[in-house]
Design a protein around this motif. Sequence first.
Motif, PDB file in Angstrom:
ATOM      1  N   LYS A  94     -46.074  80.631 -37.833  1.00  0.00           N
ATOM      2  CA  LYS A  94     -46.019  78.553 -37.738  1.00  0.00           C
ATOM      3  C   LYS A  94     -44.424  78.301 -37.781  1.00  0.00           C
ATOM      4  CE  LYS A  94     -49.172  75.804 -38.997  1.00  0.00           C
ATOM      5  NZ  LYS A  94     -50.396  74.663 -39.825  1.00  0.00           N
ATOM      6  N   LEU A  95     -44.242  79.004 -38.384  1.00  0.00           N
ATOM      7  CA  LEU A  95     -43.063  78.417 -39.163  1.00  0.00           C
ATOM      8  C   LEU A  95     -42.053  78.756 -38.291  1.00  0.00           C
ATOM      9  CD1 LEU A  95     -41.439  77.364 -41.657  1.00  0.00           C
ATOM     10  CD2 LEU A  95     -41.104  80.084 -41.703  1.00  0.00           C
ATOM     11  N   ILE A  96     -41.939  79.683 -37.460  1.00  0.00           N
ATOM     12  CA  ILE A  96     -40.910  80.058 -35.896  1.00  0.00           C
ATOM     13  C   ILE A  96     -41.384  79.679 -34.966  1.00  0.00           C
ATOM     14  CG2 ILE A  96     -40.266  81.700 -36.835  1.00  0.00           C
ATOM     15  CD1 ILE A  96     -41.478  83.935 -34.537  1.00  0.00           C
ATOM     16  N   THR A  97     -42.400  79.051 -34.453  1.00  0.00           N
ATOM     17  CA  THR A  97     -42.716  78.406 -33.513  1.00  0.00           C
ATOM     18  C   THR A  97     -43.380  76.988 -33.605  1.00  0.00           C
ATOM     19  OG1 THR A  97     -45.539  78.197 -33.620  1.00  0.00           O
ATOM     20  CG2 THR A  97     -43.482  80.586 -32.988  1.00  0.00           C
ATOM     21  N   ARG A  98     -43.384  76.724 -34.634  1.00  0.00           N
ATOM     22  CA  ARG A  98     -43.836  74.679 -34.980  1.00  0.00           C
ATOM     23  C   ARG A  98     -45.240  74.150 -34.246  1.00  0.00           C
ATOM     24  NH1 ARG A  98     -39.540  69.804 -33.995  1.00  0.00           N
ATOM     25  NH2 ARG A  98     -38.539  71.293 -35.755  1.00  0.00           N
ATOM     26  N   LYS A  99     -45.884  75.707 -33.602  1.00  0.00           N
ATOM     27  CA  LYS A  99     -47.122  75.248 -33.207  1.00  0.00           C
ATOM     28  C   LYS A  99     -48.741  75.817 -34.405  1.00  0.00           C
ATOM     29  CE  LYS A  99     -45.794  77.358 -28.765  1.00  0.00           C
ATOM     30  NZ  LYS A  99     -45.514  76.112 -28.058  1.00  0.00           N
ATOM     31  N   THR A 100     -49.734  75.033 -34.120  1.00  0.00           N
ATOM     32  CA  THR A 100     -50.602  74.834 -34.847  1.00  0.00           C
ATOM     33  C   THR A 100     -51.115  76.231 -34.562  1.00  0.00           C
ATOM     34  OG1 THR A 100     -51.768  73.321 -33.522  1.00  0.00           O
ATOM     35  CG2 THR A 100     -51.150  72.383 -35.340  1.00  0.00           C
ATOM     36  N   VAL A 101     -52.589  77.014 -35.457  1.00  0.00           N
ATOM     37  CA  VAL A 101     -53.000  78.153 -35.193  1.00  0.00           C
ATOM     38  C   VAL A 101     -53.422  78.072 -33.904  1.00  0.00           C
ATOM     39  CG1 VAL A 101     -54.689  79.946 -36.408  1.00  0.00           C
ATOM     40  CG2 VAL A 101     -52.875  78.929 -37.605  1.00  0.00           C
ATOM     41  N   LYS A 102     -54.705  76.472 -33.531  1.00  0.00           N
ATOM     42  CA  LYS A 102     -55.060  76.816 -32.323  1.00  0.00           C
ATOM     43  C   LYS A 102     -54.232  75.596 -31.302  1.00  0.00           C
ATOM     44  CE  LYS A 102     -58.503  79.484 -32.809  1.00  0.00           C
ATOM     45  NZ  LYS A 102     -58.567  79.935 -31.902  1.00  0.00           N
ATOM     46  N   TYR A 103     -53.856  75.500 -30.311  1.00  0.00           N
ATOM     47  CA  TYR A 103     -53.023  74.570 -30.390  1.00  0.00           C
ATOM     48  C   TYR A 103     -53.524  74.400 -28.183  1.00  0.00           C
ATOM     49  CZ  TYR A 103     -49.990  78.439 -27.852  1.00  0.00           C
ATOM     50  OH  TYR A 103     -49.816  78.489 -27.278  1.00  0.00           O
ATOM     51  N   ARG A 105     -53.634  71.377 -24.779  1.00  0.00           N
ATOM     52  CA  ARG A 105     -54.342  70.519 -24.496  1.00  0.00           C
ATOM     53  C   ARG A 105     -55.449  71.691 -24.933  1.00  0.00           C
ATOM     54  NH1 ARG A 105     -53.301  68.029 -19.356  1.00  0.00           N
ATOM     55  NH2 ARG A 105     -53.428  66.055 -19.916  1.00  0.00           N
ATOM     56  N   ASN A 106     -57.094  70.323 -25.210  1.00  0.00           N
ATOM     57  CA  ASN A 106     -58.113  70.276 -26.143  1.00  0.00           C
ATOM     58  C   ASN A 106     -58.553  72.255 -26.655  1.00  0.00           C
ATOM     59  OD1 ASN A 106     -59.333  68.654 -23.880  1.00  0.00           O
ATOM     60  ND2 ASN A 106     -59.025  70.120 -22.611  1.00  0.00           N
ATOM     61  N   ILE A 107     -57.161  71.970 -27.582  1.00  0.00           N
ATOM     62  CA  ILE A 107     -56.729  73.227 -29.133  1.00  0.00           C
ATOM     63  C   ILE A 107     -57.453  74.276 -28.398  1.00  0.00           C
ATOM     64  CG2 ILE A 107     -56.889  73.327 -30.972  1.00  0.00           C
ATOM     65  CD1 ILE A 107     -57.405  70.471 -31.772  1.00  0.00           C
ATOM     66  N   ILE A 108     -57.386  75.211 -27.183  1.00  0.00           N
ATOM     67  CA  ILE A 108     -57.849  75.965 -26.470  1.00  0.00           C
ATOM     68  C   ILE A 108     -57.336  77.640 -26.964  1.00  0.00           C
ATOM     69  CG2 ILE A 108     -58.707  75.318 -24.925  1.00  0.00           C
ATOM     70  CD1 ILE A 108     -57.317  75.501 -22.583  1.00  0.00           C
ATOM     71  N   ASN A 109     -55.379  77.422 -27.012  1.00  0.00           N
ATOM     72  CA  ASN A 109     -54.855  78.629 -26.838  1.00  0.00           C
ATOM     73  C   ASN A 109     -54.383  78.928 -28.795  1.00  0.00           C
ATOM     74  OD1 ASN A 109     -54.039  78.048 -24.838  1.00  0.00           O
ATOM     75  ND2 ASN A 109     -52.103  77.006 -25.289  1.00  0.00           N
ATOM     76  N   SER A 110     -54.698  80.406 -28.328  1.00  0.00           N
ATOM     77  CA  SER A 110     -54.633  80.431 -30.272  1.00  0.00           C
ATOM     78  C   SER A 110     -53.524  81.319 -30.009  1.00  0.00           C
ATOM     79  CB  SER A 110     -55.582  82.022 -30.066  1.00  0.00           C
ATOM     80  OG  SER A 110     -55.172  82.591 -31.317  1.00  0.00           O
ATOM     81  N   LEU A 111     -52.341  80.811 -31.541  1.00  0.00           N
ATOM     82  CA  LEU A 111     -51.115  81.184 -31.850  1.00  0.00           C
ATOM     83  C   LEU A 111     -51.267  82.518 -32.092  1.00  0.00           C
ATOM     84  CD1 LEU A 111     -48.536  79.842 -31.812  1.00  0.00           C
ATOM     85  CD2 LEU A 111     -48.857  80.041 -34.312  1.00  0.00           C
TER      86      LEU A 111
END
Length: 195
Positions: A94-103, A105-111
Amino acid sequence: MPQHCNRLCRSSCAYIHSHGDQNRIHGDVKSANILLYDNLMPKVSDLGSSKILSIDKYASVVAADMSYVDPLYMKSERFVAKSDVYSFGMVLLKLITRKTVKYGRNIINSLPIEFVKACKVKGNGREMYDRDILSHDYIESKHCMACLDKIGSLAIHCLKEDVDERPTMAEVVDELKEAAEVVDACKHQRNFAER
């Protein structure tokens, strides 16, 4: 950035795992439980779970963010010391990407899945790094990229499915020290170039 991560590990999880009663774990390491104090000094909060969780004990119900929880717990309802390592790996991503764990559209991607996939395809997770971290100065950008690569590699190591393949928190501290040295070299080169 790695200096703050290094302080965080040294001052909290690594301490819990390697000092005093070694049967304690945090159990709920996540970015929301990491507070920044003066000079961006990180402190781990919400140690309530660590009072009741002991290594290799079963815990059928925990008040933890399941996005950060070790898959081992999901399968066995058992926390181990390296369960905190897994959770810290999520914090690093999360720190190096600034993405949430699930991100997305529709929170479908898993970091973690997307980051590991990018690393397998491209050899690193650079396409996912937070662009605001990188400087426009070539020398600084090169060192920042190397630092991010080290942290990304460490995060993947922390997220290994096989608990035995994960580093200890003490080893995480050592890796973060190496990443901090890359940043220090960058600052030294910049200061030398400005003279």
